[in-house]
Write a protein that holds these residues in place. Sequence first.
Motif, short mmCIF file in Angstrom:
data_model
loop_
_atom_site.label_atom_id
_atom_site.label_comp_id
_atom_site.label_asym_id
_atom_site.label_seq_id
_atom_site.Cartn_x
_atom_site.Cartn_y
_atom_site.Cartn_z
N GLU A 105 0.85 -1.20 0.00
CA GLU A 105 0.00 0.00 0.00
C GLU A 105 0.89 1.25 0.00
N ILE A 106 2.05 1.16 0.72
CA ILE A 106 2.96 2.32 0.81
C ILE A 106 4.34 1.90 0.31
N GLU A 107 4.79 2.44 -0.80
CA GLU A 107 6.11 2.10 -1.36
C GLU A 107 7.04 3.30 -1.21
N LEU A 108 8.17 3.07 -0.49
CA LEU A 108 9.11 4.17 -0.22
C LEU A 108 10.45 3.83 -0.85
N ARG A 109 11.14 4.85 -1.41
CA ARG A 109 12.43 4.61 -2.07
C ARG A 109 13.56 5.20 -1.23
N TYR A 110 14.67 4.42 -1.11
CA TYR A 110 15.84 4.84 -0.33
C TYR A 110 17.08 4.70 -1.21
N GLY A 111 17.80 5.85 -1.39
CA GLY A 111 19.01 5.81 -2.22
C GLY A 111 20.25 6.02 -1.37
N PRO A 113 28.43 0.53 -2.13
CA PRO A 113 28.20 -0.80 -2.71
C PRO A 113 27.27 -1.63 -1.82
N SER A 114 26.54 -2.56 -2.43
CA SER A 114 25.54 -3.32 -1.67
C SER A 114 26.18 -4.22 -0.61
N THR A 115 27.50 -4.43 -0.74
CA THR A 115 28.18 -5.30 0.25
C THR A 115 28.55 -4.55 1.54
N LEU A 159 26.22 -0.86 5.66
CA LEU A 159 25.09 0.08 5.59
C LEU A 159 23.93 -0.53 4.79
N ASN A 160 24.25 -1.15 3.66
CA ASN A 160 23.18 -1.74 2.84
C ASN A 160 22.68 -3.06 3.42
N ILE A 161 23.59 -3.82 4.01
CA ILE A 161 23.17 -5.11 4.62
C ILE A 161 22.13 -4.83 5.72
N ARG A 162 22.45 -3.87 6.59
CA ARG A 162 21.55 -3.57 7.73
C ARG A 162 20.29 -2.82 7.28
N PHE A 209 18.00 1.53 -3.29
CA PHE A 209 18.78 1.75 -4.51
C PHE A 209 20.21 2.08 -4.09
N PRO A 210 21.12 1.08 -3.97
CA PRO A 210 22.48 1.33 -3.49
C PRO A 210 23.40 1.83 -4.60
N ASN A 211 24.68 2.14 -4.18
CA ASN A 211 25.75 2.31 -5.15
C ASN A 211 25.51 3.36 -6.22
N ASN A 212 24.89 4.46 -5.82
CA ASN A 212 24.68 5.61 -6.74
C ASN A 212 23.81 5.25 -7.93
#
Length: 333
Positions: free
Chosen positions: A27-33, A37-39, A42-45, A66-69
């Motif tokens: 119902e609610i889709e939020l984007r995080y940039g 790198p995904s490894t 920060l991205n794992i957590r 959306f990781p890694n620029n």
Amino acid sequence: RRSVLGVLASASAASMIGAPVVARAAEIELRYGNNLPSTHPLNIRAQQAADQVRDKTNGRVEIKIFPNNQLGGDTDMLSQVRNGGITFFTPSALVIATLVPVAAINAVGFAFADYDQVWRAMDGGLGAHVRAAIAKVNLHAFEKIWDNGFRQMTSSSKPIESAKDMAGLKIRVPVSPLSLSMFKALDSAPASLQFSEVYTSLQTRIVDAQENPVSIIQVAKLYEVQKFCALTNHIWDGFWFVANGRAWAGLPDDVKAVITEALNDAGMKQRDDVRRLNESVQAELQAKGLAFNKAAPDSFRAKLRDAGFYKEWKERFGAEAWGLLEKEVGVLA
Ligand code: X2X
């Protein structure tokens, strides 16, 4: 005419034979940039936090990462989170300082001696002061800043042993006024570049040096284009997890509570991950050919003091913020 039971029986049969179950769109889709790198921890957590939010809202809320620029560099993502193009972004304190100058205060050169001082400041009065300033530009900063780590200096032609080795050094720094000011005060020739451009700028010798925590040097493979790493600990840097203020205010209170708990918990775990990584990764980087040396802070601190760096930034940050910093680290200037 088929009986009701007959219809139910065929429906359950269909589900049992693996008929595709279409996932209900959230119902609610939020984007995080973000720019890592995904490894990176920060991205794992962050992904674990997104999973926790999805589970605790029974699928109502999805945070898509959306990781890694992928969405552009720091400057692009900062404007996207401001205009609502994305809901969340994790700018370094250095980077958000282009919008909120006082946010760079934790990056004052050689201010923090260790993590005890860092967390007392950032989870205490100084962090609260910076979050209030971030709120003034209509961004919501979550309470627990995430860790980037203590920044170290790498170079390609010769090791950096003391401040005299900085003279004329073409060094990349993040797009941040304090970084430019600090490395000019050290007599180097700093170039402001977004993180997305660092690897190729080092590879093509546009710059000969850069500075980042060793965990970043590892995940971004900067050891492939750098030969030396001086352990200077010259800046402690963190990532503020920020939300677009209007989008955040528009979320239901129960959803905000779930997201806040998930992100702050994830931030605390990420801090542990980064600290362990920064303590352990040096051996791996040495095995990949990066030569390490310790660089005592004294000559760098003296150079900054003589150049008036501390005096200038005490005036620019103001007595209240500077006092909150010195309360944790002692007198700097
Ligand atoms: O751009 C950098 O050097 C980085 C990745 O450390 C920041 O986000 C400031």
